[in-house]
Design a protein around this motif. Structure first.
Motif, short mmCIF file in Angstrom:
data_model
loop_
_atom_site.label_atom_id
_atom_site.label_comp_id
_atom_site.label_asym_id
_atom_site.label_seq_id
_atom_site.Cartn_x
_atom_site.Cartn_y
_atom_site.Cartn_z
N ILE A 66 0.84 -1.21 0.00
CA ILE A 66 0.00 0.00 0.00
C ILE A 66 0.87 1.26 0.00
O ILE A 66 0.65 2.19 -0.78
N HIS A 67 1.88 1.28 0.87
CA HIS A 67 2.72 2.48 0.99
C HIS A 67 3.62 2.66 -0.23
O HIS A 67 3.89 3.79 -0.64
N LYS A 68 4.08 1.57 -0.83
CA LYS A 68 4.88 1.68 -2.05
C LYS A 68 4.04 2.29 -3.18
O LYS A 68 4.51 3.17 -3.91
N ASN A 69 2.81 1.80 -3.32
CA ASN A 69 1.92 2.35 -4.35
C ASN A 69 1.59 3.81 -4.09
O ASN A 69 1.50 4.61 -5.03
N ALA A 70 1.42 4.17 -2.81
CA ALA A 70 1.10 5.55 -2.46
C ALA A 70 2.26 6.48 -2.80
O ALA A 70 2.05 7.57 -3.36
N ASN A 94 -6.43 6.89 -10.90
CA ASN A 94 -5.85 5.79 -10.11
C ASN A 94 -4.77 6.30 -9.15
O ASN A 94 -4.72 5.87 -7.99
N TYR A 95 -3.94 7.20 -9.62
CA TYR A 95 -2.86 7.72 -8.77
C TYR A 95 -3.43 8.49 -7.57
O TYR A 95 -2.93 8.38 -6.45
N LEU A 96 -4.46 9.29 -7.81
CA LEU A 96 -5.04 10.05 -6.70
C LEU A 96 -5.65 9.11 -5.66
O LEU A 96 -5.51 9.32 -4.45
N SER A 97 -6.31 8.06 -6.12
CA SER A 97 -6.88 7.09 -5.18
C SER A 97 -5.78 6.42 -4.36
O SER A 97 -5.90 6.27 -3.14
N TYR A 167 -16.15 12.14 -7.71
CA TYR A 167 -15.69 10.77 -7.42
C TYR A 167 -16.82 9.93 -6.83
O TYR A 167 -17.82 10.45 -6.36
N LYS A 168 -16.59 8.63 -6.90
CA LYS A 168 -17.50 7.67 -6.28
C LYS A 168 -16.67 6.71 -5.43
O LYS A 168 -15.55 6.35 -5.81
N PHE A 169 -17.23 6.30 -4.31
CA PHE A 169 -16.52 5.36 -3.45
C PHE A 169 -16.78 3.94 -3.93
O PHE A 169 -17.91 3.57 -4.26
N TYR A 178 -11.48 4.57 -4.59
CA TYR A 178 -12.30 5.66 -5.13
C TYR A 178 -12.19 5.70 -6.66
O TYR A 178 -11.11 5.48 -7.21
N TYR A 179 -13.32 5.98 -7.29
CA TYR A 179 -13.33 6.24 -8.73
C TYR A 179 -13.38 7.76 -8.92
O TYR A 179 -14.40 8.39 -8.67
N PHE A 180 -12.25 8.34 -9.31
CA PHE A 180 -12.20 9.78 -9.53
C PHE A 180 -12.42 10.10 -10.99
O PHE A 180 -12.11 9.31 -11.88
N ASP A 181 -12.96 11.29 -11.22
CA ASP A 181 -13.11 11.79 -12.58
C ASP A 181 -11.81 12.51 -12.97
O ASP A 181 -11.48 13.56 -12.41
#
Length: 232
Positions: A66-70, A94-97, A167-169, A178-181
């Protein structure tokens, strides 16, 4: 002149000797049984702790990813915002999520607490190993602190994101959560200095949390190996 001791004195001494030998044998046998029981209880305690630690190791590994991806996401968002790279709408989403992701370390301590409450930890004869185990459990407080700080930072970032993006959760069990626009991210967050500053703070926390989890993972696996060696 020769003196003859009465026969009853000789018999009395023999009986005393037999009694002393019997008591000595009984005490020795009792101690052997007690040692056997304590040794067995100690190995059982270690076995229970090893099983519990294996679950912790799995949690550590999950958190490491999780932290590596963040951290990767935070680097990409920073580079994009400063104009160094271009990102597609889907990549930005995806990156923002991933950047908003943080970890909860629900440590498995039920076995440890149970053994401590029943004084069965004292049956572990290898005191050096026991000391390492206790110290390892005490360090779980570090992860509670990381969770608290991470949650606070994410809420600060969301205070900006929820006003600027759509966005949608999804669900906590599926990533991205999260699905961000992506279009709204491009139009409203690029160059937002407050947003970028918070992303950098989050990156710093993710870097520290990554080190904590990697250290915990290595320490736990090393303890598991030592425990198994002690049991065998």
């Amino acid at each position: 002149m020769e003196v003859h001791r009465p026969k009853f004195i000789k018999g009395f001494l023999e009986e005393v000797f037999i009694i002393l030998i019997s008591i000595s044998l009984a005490v020795t046998a009792e101690r052997m049984v007690e040692h056997y029981v304590h040794n067995k209880e100690g190995k059982e305690a270690l076995n229970r702790l090893a099983s519990e630690m294996e679950k912790d190791a799995e949690d550590f590994q999950f958190n490491i990813n999780i932290h590596k991806n963040a951290i990767e996401a935070e680097n990409q968002i920073t580079a994009w915002s400063s104009g160094q790279i271009e990102l597609s709408d889907d990549s930005l989403a995806n990156y923002l999520s991933n950047a908003l992701d943080f970890t909860f370390f629900a440590s498995n301590t039920s076995e440890f607490e149970s053994l401590k409450a029943t004084s069965k930890l004292s049956y572990i004869e290898n005191h050096e190993l026991l000391s390492k185990i206790i110290m390892s459990y005490n360090r779980y407080e570090d992860f509670k602190l990381g969770t608290a700080i991470g949650n606070d930072l994410v809420q600060k970032i969301f205070a900006i994101v929820r006003l600027k993006t759509k966005y949608k959760f999804n669900t906590m069990k599926v990533q991205p959560h999260y699905y961000f626009d992506g279009t709204s991210i491009k139009n409203n967050l690029k160059g937002n200095q407050e947003f970028l500053n918070l992303i950098q703070e989050k990156k710093l926390l993710d870097t520290q949390s990554l080190l904590w989890n990697q250290s915990g993972f290595n320490r736990t696996n090393k303890l598991i190996d030592q425990i198994k060696e002690e049991i065998n």
